[in-house]
Design a protein around this motif. Structure first.
Motif, PDB file in Angstrom:
ATOM      1  N   LYS A  25       0.820  -1.220   0.000  1.00  0.00           N
ATOM      2  CA  LYS A  25       0.000   0.000   0.000  1.00  0.00           C
ATOM      3  C   LYS A  25       0.851   1.265   0.000  1.00  0.00           C
ATOM      4  O   LYS A  25       0.626   2.173  -0.798  1.00  0.00           O
ATOM      5  N   GLU A  26       1.853   1.338   0.897  1.00  0.00           N
ATOM      6  CA  GLU A  26       2.671   2.545   1.014  1.00  0.00           C
ATOM      7  C   GLU A  26       3.449   2.793  -0.275  1.00  0.00           C
ATOM      8  O   GLU A  26       3.554   3.928  -0.735  1.00  0.00           O
ATOM      9  N   SER A  27       3.995   1.730  -0.865  1.00  0.00           N
ATOM     10  CA  SER A  27       4.760   1.894  -2.107  1.00  0.00           C
ATOM     11  C   SER A  27       3.847   2.371  -3.232  1.00  0.00           C
ATOM     12  O   SER A  27       4.213   3.265  -4.006  1.00  0.00           O
ATOM     13  N   LEU A  28       2.673   1.786  -3.355  1.00  0.00           N
ATOM     14  CA  LEU A  28       1.722   2.203  -4.396  1.00  0.00           C
ATOM     15  C   LEU A  28       1.384   3.680  -4.220  1.00  0.00           C
ATOM     16  O   LEU A  28       1.429   4.452  -5.180  1.00  0.00           O
ATOM     17  N   GLN A  29       1.092   4.085  -2.996  1.00  0.00           N
ATOM     18  CA  GLN A  29       0.726   5.487  -2.752  1.00  0.00           C
ATOM     19  C   GLN A  29       1.904   6.420  -3.023  1.00  0.00           C
ATOM     20  O   GLN A  29       1.721   7.516  -3.549  1.00  0.00           O
ATOM     21  N   SER A  30       3.103   5.971  -2.691  1.00  0.00           N
ATOM     22  CA  SER A  30       4.299   6.777  -2.935  1.00  0.00           C
ATOM     23  C   SER A  30       4.522   6.973  -4.438  1.00  0.00           C
ATOM     24  O   SER A  30       4.821   8.086  -4.891  1.00  0.00           O
ATOM     25  N   ALA A  66       1.473  -4.842  -9.985  1.00  0.00           N
ATOM     26  CA  ALA A  66       0.307  -3.979  -9.742  1.00  0.00           C
ATOM     27  C   ALA A  66       0.710  -2.771  -8.900  1.00  0.00           C
ATOM     28  O   ALA A  66       0.254  -1.657  -9.158  1.00  0.00           O
ATOM     29  N   MET A  67       1.589  -2.994  -7.927  1.00  0.00           N
ATOM     30  CA  MET A  67       2.058  -1.909  -7.065  1.00  0.00           C
ATOM     31  C   MET A  67       2.644  -0.772  -7.907  1.00  0.00           C
ATOM     32  O   MET A  67       2.423   0.392  -7.614  1.00  0.00           O
ATOM     33  N   MET A  68       3.373  -1.121  -8.965  1.00  0.00           N
ATOM     34  CA  MET A  68       3.993  -0.097  -9.803  1.00  0.00           C
ATOM     35  C   MET A  68       3.033   0.406 -10.888  1.00  0.00           C
ATOM     36  O   MET A  68       2.961   1.606 -11.152  1.00  0.00           O
ATOM     37  N   ASN A  69       2.309  -0.482 -11.539  1.00  0.00           N
ATOM     38  CA  ASN A  69       1.518  -0.102 -12.712  1.00  0.00           C
ATOM     39  C   ASN A  69       0.226   0.637 -12.370  1.00  0.00           C
ATOM     40  O   ASN A  69      -0.181   1.550 -13.096  1.00  0.00           O
ATOM     41  N   ILE A  70      -0.441   0.245 -11.297  1.00  0.00           N
ATOM     42  CA  ILE A  70      -1.736   0.855 -10.956  1.00  0.00           C
ATOM     43  C   ILE A  70      -1.621   2.351 -10.654  1.00  0.00           C
ATOM     44  O   ILE A  70      -2.419   3.135 -11.177  1.00  0.00           O
ATOM     45  N   PRO A  71      -0.643   2.797  -9.856  1.00  0.00           N
ATOM     46  CA  PRO A  71      -0.597   4.245  -9.608  1.00  0.00           C
ATOM     47  C   PRO A  71      -0.323   5.054 -10.876  1.00  0.00           C
ATOM     48  O   PRO A  71      -0.814   6.177 -11.013  1.00  0.00           O
TER      49      PRO A  71
END
Length: 187
Positions: A25-30, A66-71
């Motif tokens: 979560k934190e990485s995605l938001q960052s 997903a963590m990288m692509n979604i944001p």
């Protein structure tokens, strides 16, 4: 068979998905906060807005891609006014199995872009080509799966990949360019 409009309706709004995340979560938001769309692309996004697209994202919160692509997608979606909904892969294999990578792999995330009538207009995922090359290069040094070192070394490779996905702006740019290229082919 469930239509893409129905899948979109079943989807979880992006903000709700992110707030429920237990992993990454934190990485995605960052990434979402630190990645920004090029001002020069304003005309491109204005043209996209006119197409009235929506996006269905097949994902899971544990997925590093997903963590990288979604944001990055969410930044694009904001610029192009694309409403985005998340569908959890593991609970929706009937949808996932329509979008297998290389006809066999349930790789995620998969972004399905639909128009206002629910017709599929484009599909992207799970990785930008240059990101795939990067991952394959890192994995190429792994010993054979039967080797007793495989598991430990694979964990190290996954750590490197996750760190790069979280921090490497050049990888983010590759994802952005790849998604943009896919969206640019929609007539």
């Amino acid at each position: 068979m469930t239509t893409l409009n129905e899948w979109f309706g079943k989807g979880i709004p992006a903000e709700e998905f992110i707030s429920s995340m237990k992993v990454h979560k934190e990485s995605l938001q960052s990434i979402q906060e630190h990645f920004s769309i090029s001002v020069e692309d304003g005309d491109f996004f204005d043209e996209l807005k006119a197409k009235e697209l929506r996006a269905i994202v097949i994902t899971e919160d544990w997925c590093g891609d997903a963590m990288m692509n979604i944001p990055i997608l969410l930044n694009i979606a904001e610029a192009a006014n694309i409403e985005t909904r998340m569908i959890l892969r593991d609970e929706n294999l009937d949808l996932m199995d329509q979008y297998l990578t290389n006809g066999t792999a349930r790789s995620i995330p998969i972004f399905i872009f639909i128009d206002k009538h629910g017709e599929e207009r484009a599909v992207w995922g799970p990785r930008a080509p240059k990101v795939q090359d990067y991952v394959m290069e890192l994995r190429s040094v792994l010993p054979a799966k039967e080797d007793e070192r495989f598991e430990a070394e694979q964990k190290e490779v996954f750590k490197k990949i996750t760190k790069a996905f979280s921090e490497d702006g050049s990888l983010w740019s590759e994802v952005y360019g790849s998604i943009k290229e896919t969206l640019g082919k929609i007539d």
